[in-house]
Enzyme design. Sequence first.
Site, PDB file in Angstrom:
ATOM      1  N   ASP A  90       0.855  -1.186   0.000  1.00 31.94           N
ATOM      2  CA  ASP A  90       0.000   0.000   0.000  1.00 31.94           C
ATOM      3  C   ASP A  90       0.889   1.234   0.000  1.00 31.94           C
ATOM      4  OD1 ASP A  90      -1.806   2.019   0.328  1.00 31.94           O
ATOM      5  OD2 ASP A  90      -2.679   1.266   2.195  1.00 31.94           O
ATOM      6  N   TYR A 119      -5.422  17.098  -6.174  1.00 30.81           N
ATOM      7  CA  TYR A 119      -4.805  16.405  -7.311  1.00 30.81           C
ATOM      8  C   TYR A 119      -3.849  17.338  -8.056  1.00 30.81           C
ATOM      9  CZ  TYR A 119      -4.467  13.492 -11.523  1.00 30.81           C
ATOM     10  OH  TYR A 119      -4.006  12.723 -12.569  1.00 30.81           O
TER      11      TYR A 119
END
Length: 244
Positions: A51, A148
Amino acid sequence: MKAIVTGTSRGLGAAIAITLLERGIPVLGLARQHNPALTRFGAACAQAALDLSNPDALTHWLASGDMAGFLADDDAVLLINNAGTVQPVGPLGTQGGAAVAQAVSLNVAAPLMLADALLTASPAATDRRILHVSSGAARNAYAGWNVYCATKAALDHHARAVREDALPGLRICSLAPGVIDTDMQVQVRNSDEARFPARERFEALKRDGALVPPAVCAARLVDYLLSGAFGNSAVADLREVAPA
């Protein structure tokens, strides 16, 4: 030559891994889950379930020596930082601290940690190449995408600063690949228009057939990565560059 690719479980990351493997370049894929489609390449493709949004897990993996073991005295090594997330989508006050932290960890911390580790894990390499998969959103602001946009802009500026270090045998580029037909685009088209006002633009790209298939993008990206032109510019757009 060997390559480390992140986000190989699907989409562009999987396509990049397959492209490299088909060209005879062994790959270590890092993703939350193994990709069964890569097992056909046998020992040429190693996969680590990791992860990358968890800095502690990545730190533990880097300390394991697996990265250095894979690179194993090779004189040419590649790192393609592809894994990323567009979430959380929405204006300030709607995102949540946990979602912001997860995005920054995956989109920024992991690529920078892996880039740093690459140099210490490949002492014999005389040709090291690092490619950050960036985005047009790094260079153009979108309402609802402040996290983002900021994280992709961070990769661009990281590449610029690393290039200023002028380390021998190291090339780096933060490369916007264009608009690709991946699961991320599905997420974008499914966004609440109130949280992401530009949704219609991305719906139109899908309707008009303007999205590039991952395999096509991966082939162009790898061509550029392996070319003599790679790294001449720290920040580039795949649609505007051609291999030398």
